[in-house]
Scaffold this motif. Structure first.
Motif, short mmCIF file in Angstrom:
data_model
loop_
_atom_site.label_atom_id
_atom_site.label_comp_id
_atom_site.label_asym_id
_atom_site.label_seq_id
_atom_site.Cartn_x
_atom_site.Cartn_y
_atom_site.Cartn_z
N PRO A 89 0.91 -1.21 -0.19
CA PRO A 89 -0.41 -0.27 -0.19
C PRO A 89 0.90 1.46 0.21
O PRO A 89 2.16 1.50 0.28
N ALA A 90 0.57 2.23 -0.85
CA ALA A 90 1.12 3.32 -0.70
C ALA A 90 1.02 4.82 0.54
O ALA A 90 2.18 4.58 0.78
N GLU B 120 -4.23 3.61 -1.06
CA GLU B 120 -3.01 3.96 -1.91
C GLU B 120 -4.10 4.41 -3.46
O GLU B 120 -5.49 5.05 -3.45
N ALA B 121 -3.41 5.31 -3.37
CA ALA B 121 -4.18 6.24 -4.69
C ALA B 121 -4.56 5.94 -5.96
O ALA B 121 -3.88 5.06 -6.60
N ASP B 122 -4.70 5.79 -6.73
CA ASP B 122 -5.33 5.41 -8.19
C ASP B 122 -5.97 7.19 -9.39
O ASP B 122 -7.24 7.16 -8.76
N PRO B 123 -4.87 7.27 -10.13
CA PRO B 123 -3.87 6.39 -10.33
C PRO B 123 -2.86 6.95 -9.46
O PRO B 123 -3.02 7.53 -8.46
N ARG C 129 -10.16 13.42 -12.46
CA ARG C 129 -10.87 12.25 -12.29
C ARG C 129 -9.89 11.15 -11.31
O ARG C 129 -8.90 11.33 -11.68
N ASN C 130 -10.24 11.36 -9.55
CA ASN C 130 -8.94 10.58 -9.02
C ASN C 130 -9.86 9.40 -7.91
O ASN C 130 -10.66 10.05 -7.80
N ALA C 131 -8.84 8.70 -7.74
CA ALA C 131 -9.30 8.04 -6.16
C ALA C 131 -8.77 7.07 -5.55
O ALA C 131 -7.53 7.41 -5.73
N LEU C 132 -8.94 7.25 -3.84
CA LEU C 132 -8.63 6.80 -3.66
C LEU C 132 -9.33 4.99 -2.85
O LEU C 132 -10.23 5.00 -2.96
N LEU C 133 -7.93 4.04 -2.23
CA LEU C 133 -9.14 2.70 -3.01
C LEU C 133 -8.54 1.98 -1.47
O LEU C 133 -7.24 2.93 -0.59
N PHE C 134 -9.08 1.94 -0.64
CA PHE C 134 -8.78 1.49 1.02
C PHE C 134 -8.96 -0.01 1.18
O PHE C 134 -9.71 -0.30 0.22
N GLU C 135 -8.84 -0.77 2.23
CA GLU C 135 -8.17 -1.67 2.79
C GLU C 135 -8.68 -1.44 4.27
O GLU C 135 -7.97 -1.13 4.84
N LEU C 136 -10.05 -1.63 5.05
CA LEU C 136 -9.97 -1.44 5.94
C LEU C 136 -10.40 -2.95 6.99
O LEU C 136 -10.52 -3.90 6.80
N VAL D 172 -0.79 16.15 -6.87
CA VAL D 172 -1.32 16.05 -8.72
C VAL D 172 0.68 16.09 -9.18
O VAL D 172 1.89 16.69 -8.86
N GLY D 173 0.69 14.35 -9.58
CA GLY D 173 2.15 14.07 -10.61
C GLY D 173 2.70 13.55 -9.36
O GLY D 173 4.10 13.25 -10.54
N ALA D 174 2.77 13.61 -8.51
CA ALA D 174 4.23 13.00 -7.27
C ALA D 174 3.09 11.42 -6.87
O ALA D 174 2.46 11.68 -6.99
N ARG D 175 4.11 10.20 -7.13
CA ARG D 175 3.73 9.17 -6.87
C ARG D 175 2.98 9.17 -5.60
O ARG D 175 3.71 9.08 -4.43
N GLY D 176 1.72 8.31 -4.94
CA GLY D 176 1.99 7.94 -3.65
C GLY D 176 0.94 9.08 -2.84
O GLY D 176 0.32 9.93 -3.24
N LEU D 177 1.31 8.92 -1.34
CA LEU D 177 0.57 10.35 -0.52
C LEU D 177 0.76 9.71 1.10
O LEU D 177 1.68 8.77 0.97
N ARG D 178 1.00 10.80 1.37
CA ARG D 178 1.09 10.83 2.88
C ARG D 178 0.18 11.19 3.86
O ARG D 178 -0.68 11.43 3.53
N LEU D 179 0.12 9.87 4.70
CA LEU D 179 -1.16 9.50 5.62
C LEU D 179 -0.32 9.17 7.42
O LEU D 179 0.27 8.66 7.17
N GLU D 180 -0.79 9.79 8.31
CA GLU D 180 -1.07 9.41 9.11
C GLU D 180 -1.90 9.70 10.44
O GLU D 180 -3.22 10.34 10.46
#
Length: 168
Positions: A11-12, A25-28, A35-42, A118-126
């Motif tokens: 996961p990102a 995970e960010a998609d793309p 348009r974008n999405a965040l995909l989650f598994e809980l 935008v344009g950078a792979r992944g994401l930061r989350l805490e």
């Protein structure tokens, strides 16, 4: 999650708090204007997928000068098997704030915040707020990372807009 949703092996971002853990995970993988999405598994502390959870997601940018605030709540839908998808639009380039809350049954809410660019792979989350305080010093559950910070595709590099000093 990611294999089922078209992502990679790791996961990102992984956040753990309140007896829950969430992979995101960010998609793309490199967010873009449009348009974008965040995909989650809980999952719970035992690693069991959590269905019928309540997820609230907000992706936004604060007002700057004469530019109004942009973004807002994302449309979240359950995909099954503990998987969820939050769809949202990014109106321009730059870094966007991400806030989320996940609640399943009687468990405490997991709250997290961070950013994507935008344009950078992944994401930061805490973990944020009470979730961060409750998680301080707690052991990791079911192979979760012990850090609240996002894992960015296995890279040790700081997320866009962040830097770290090596005191050595």
């Amino acid at each position: 999650l990611l294999a089922a949703c078209g992502g990679g092996d790791a996961p990102a971002a992984r956040v753990q708090a309140g007896g829950l853990w969430l992979d995101v995970e960010a998609d793309p993988r490199e967010p873009r204007v449009g348009r974008n999405a965040l995909l989650f598994e809980l999952r719970d502390a035992r690693g069991e997928a959590l269905a019928a959870a309540e997820l609230q997601v907000k992706v936004h940018m604060h007002a700057m000068g004469a530019m109004p605030a942009m973004g807002g709540p994302a449309q979240v839908r359950e995909l099954g098997g503990g998987h969820y998808r939050a769809d949202f639009e990014l109106d321009m380039g730059g870094s966007w704030l991400v806030e989320l809350e996940a609640r399943a049954g009687q468990s405490a809410a997991l709250r997290a915040e961070g950013s994507l660019t935008v344009g950078a792979r992944g994401l930061r989350l805490e973990a944020a707020g009470a979730s961060a305080a409750a998680n301080a010093g707690a052991p990791a559950a079911i192979g979760a990372e012990t850090t609240g910070h996002a894992q960015r595709d296995g890279a040790d590099a700081a997320p866009p807009g962040e830097f770290h000093f090596d005191p050595a």
